[in-house]
Design an enzyme around this catalytic site. Structure first.
Site, PDB file in Angstrom:
ATOM      1  N   ASP A  46       0.870  -1.537  -0.031  1.00  0.00           N
ATOM      2  CA  ASP A  46       0.155   0.036   0.318  1.00  0.00           C
ATOM      3  C   ASP A  46       0.697   0.891  -0.429  1.00  0.00           C
ATOM      4  O   ASP A  46       1.069   2.038   1.023  1.00  0.00           O
ATOM      5  CB  ASP A  46      -0.728  -0.408   0.980  1.00  0.00           C
ATOM      6  N   GLU A 212     -11.414   0.629  -2.302  1.00  0.00           N
ATOM      7  CA  GLU A 212     -10.191   1.221  -0.956  1.00  0.00           C
ATOM      8  C   GLU A 212      -9.686   1.991  -0.258  1.00  0.00           C
ATOM      9  O   GLU A 212      -9.281   2.031  -2.433  1.00  0.00           O
ATOM     10  CB  GLU A 212     -10.268  -0.465  -0.305  1.00  0.00           C
TER      11      GLU A 212
END
Length: 538
Positions: A46, A212
């Site tokens: 991420d 997300e």
């Protein structure tokens, strides 16, 4: 001026914290003006990146591993080094004194605003935290709870040009009971507290399940949310656009795997260069080695980003394997994140992380003797396997094929049996070379634990008696993350031990490699292991 970043009046130096060698196992810079993906073959899950002047700073998810929120630095988006961490301890301290697998730091965002660096992240069990600093190498200020709430994750701020501050975030279905939604809320001008009610601004249930990881930007009067959807291994990259931070947002798919072998290309950062180019940093999930980092060219077309190479002109790019390096106005030396450690600097290398909040006494960086001393830590009362042990000292794997070798001298407490150290490859399943005190003396064994996360215990594949405390331990990792173990008494001739082990990932992280020192009982003292060096080679 682009609002992806504000150019700093103060130019930050390249914070190469320690001299280090270039990796022997993975270098992205091809040396001819091109690079290959991934730019970092390691589990920096991420990723988010910001530019300040001609310096780039990256952070990534660190989950339960400490120190957390790694800070990496680059001058050209291809060559990166680790320069620090933003978190020395997770909060609350008592909860994170034991491994909270998959908890802690999820999908952070790093931004530079008004002379300070900010990082926001979601802890799925607590809420959204923030820390800031004037120097990305640290120290960073104590964590501040920005918005409390179970299941709030993947937080990203936007410091607007009118002084307003906004925060976008997603929801973890496992905690919130809902997923595939993105929300925006307003923050106080200092960015420390959410105010007012949040608003859901995008529903991905129909077209973009598991949307997300929002990254929030503003350009040419539009608000953009760049976000992944479709799942980590198989998804795509979205761009959402609106004239208002609270929507409504139009939607477009701007990168997908297409005909490439780069699966699930998404979740990352838009950055630009001083020469006006646009680039996108993202991850690819490769299983046992975790989520590795890629760099894609990016362009703006009719008010929308196009990421990767758009060969058919439909506005949705595909990721590249090899490409020309970004034009940053200069040529910079090859650099890679640290992996090997000679333990002669007086401190732990920045690549090392504990599996939980550490105690100060767990290690001693003995600069005078050029070694790292790990003191044996009593295992938890209901110990089953190393899955439960907080004092695992581990680092990320750094290539699909490599060899890790360590030289150690075990100095156990003579009155104890069951004290041990060794070399471990850790995931849901793990395997190790275990060097242990027994009633019969020192025993070196190759053990494995299949299903450690499900409460399984270790089995011993092969053992050998060792008549001295100094040994060399080695693991060879081949394509497909197949590991073979060996040992040596002289550092030259290595003897295989045990059987091949198939490494797999852990809870939201790739397999990690490293060491430990434990004892089976709580008493007033124990032994230690002195590690002379730990080397990653071909």
């Amino acid at each position: 001026m682009r609002v992806i970043l504000t150019l700093a009046l103060l130019m930050f130096p390249a914070h190469d914290a320690l001299p280090q060698d270039v990796s022997a196992v993975w270098v992205s810079d091809l040396g001819d003006g091109r690079y290959k993906n991934p730019i970092i073959y390691a589990d920096y899950s991420d990723p988010d990146v910001c530019r300040v002047g001609d310096d780039y700073y990256m952070t990534a998810s660190s989950f339960n591993c400490i120190p957390g929120l790694p800070i990496l630095h680059s001058k050209d988006l291809v060559n990166w080094t680790i320069v620090g961490h933003a978190i020395e301890e997770l909060t609350p301290a008592d909860r994170f004194s034991a491994p909270v697998h998959g908890g802690g730091v999820w999908a952070p965002a790093i931004r530079y605003h008004d002379g300070e660096f900010y990082i926001y992240y979601g802890d799925p069990d607590q809420g959204i935290f923030m820390t800031k600093t004037t120097d990305p190498a640290g120290p960073w200020e104590p964590l501040v709870m920005v918005k409390e709430g179970k299941g709030l994750i993947d937080a990203c701020p936007l410091f607007d040009d009118d002084g307003q501050v906004y925060l976008a975030h997603a929801y973890a279905g496992s905690r919130a009971g809902i997923k595939s939604l993105l929300a925006v809320t307003r923050l106080t001008p200092d960015g420390k507290r959410a105010v007012g009610r949040l608003r859901v601004v995008f529903d991905g249930h129909d077209l973009d399940p598991t949307v997300e990881g929002p990254k929030f930007y503003k350009k040419d009067g539009y608000y953009y949310i760049l976000c992944p959807a479709g799942g980590v291994a198989t998804g795509w990259q979205l761009a959402l656009r609106s004239r208002d931070p609270f929507g409504p947002y139009d939607r477009r798919v701007v990168m997908a795997q297409g005909g490439t072998d780069i699966n699930g290309p998404h979740q990352g950062a838009w950055v630009d260069t001083v020469t006006g180019e646009d680039w996108f940093v993202h991850f690819q999930d490769v299983g046992a080695h975790g989520r590795i980092i890629h760099l894609q060219p990016m362009e703006w077309r009719d008010g929308w980003p196009v990421i990767g190479v758009d060969s058919d002109g439909d506005g949705c790019g595909e990721p590249v394997a090899v490409y020309r390096k970004p034009d940053v106005g200069a040529v910079w030396p090859v650099a890679t994140p640290a992996a090997s450690d000679e333990f002669d600097s007086g401190r732990l290398g920045l690549q090392w992380q504990w599996h939980a909040n550490p105690q100060d006494w767990w290690h001693y960086a003995d600069e005078a003797n050029g070694c790292l001393s790990l003191y044996s830590v009593p295992v938890p009362e209901e110990y089953v396997s190393l899955w439960d042990v907080p004092n695992l000292l581990l680092q990320k794997t750094t290539a699909p094929v490599f060899t890790a070798t360590m030289k150690l001298t075990f100095r156990p407490e003579v009155r104890l049996t069951g004290e041990r150290t060794g070399l471990v490859v850790m995931g849901y399943d793990y395997a190790l070379l275990s060097f242990e005190t027994t009633p019969d003396g020192l025993i070196l064994s190759q053990n494995e634990c299949v299903g450690a996360n499900r409460g399984a215990s270790e089995t011993v594949n092969e053992s050998v008696e060792i008549d001295r405390g100094t040994v060399y331990l080695r693991v060879r990792v081949e394509d497909g993350a197949v590991c073979t173990f060996s040992y040596s008494l002289d550092g030259r001739r290595f003897t295989p031990l045990g059987k091949p082990f198939q490494a797999i990932e852990g809870q939201w992280i790739g397999a990690k490699i490293g060491t430990f020192c434990t004892r089976p009982v709580w008493n007033n003292d124990g032994g230690r292991v002195d590690i002379d060096w730990f080397r990653i080679t071909e």
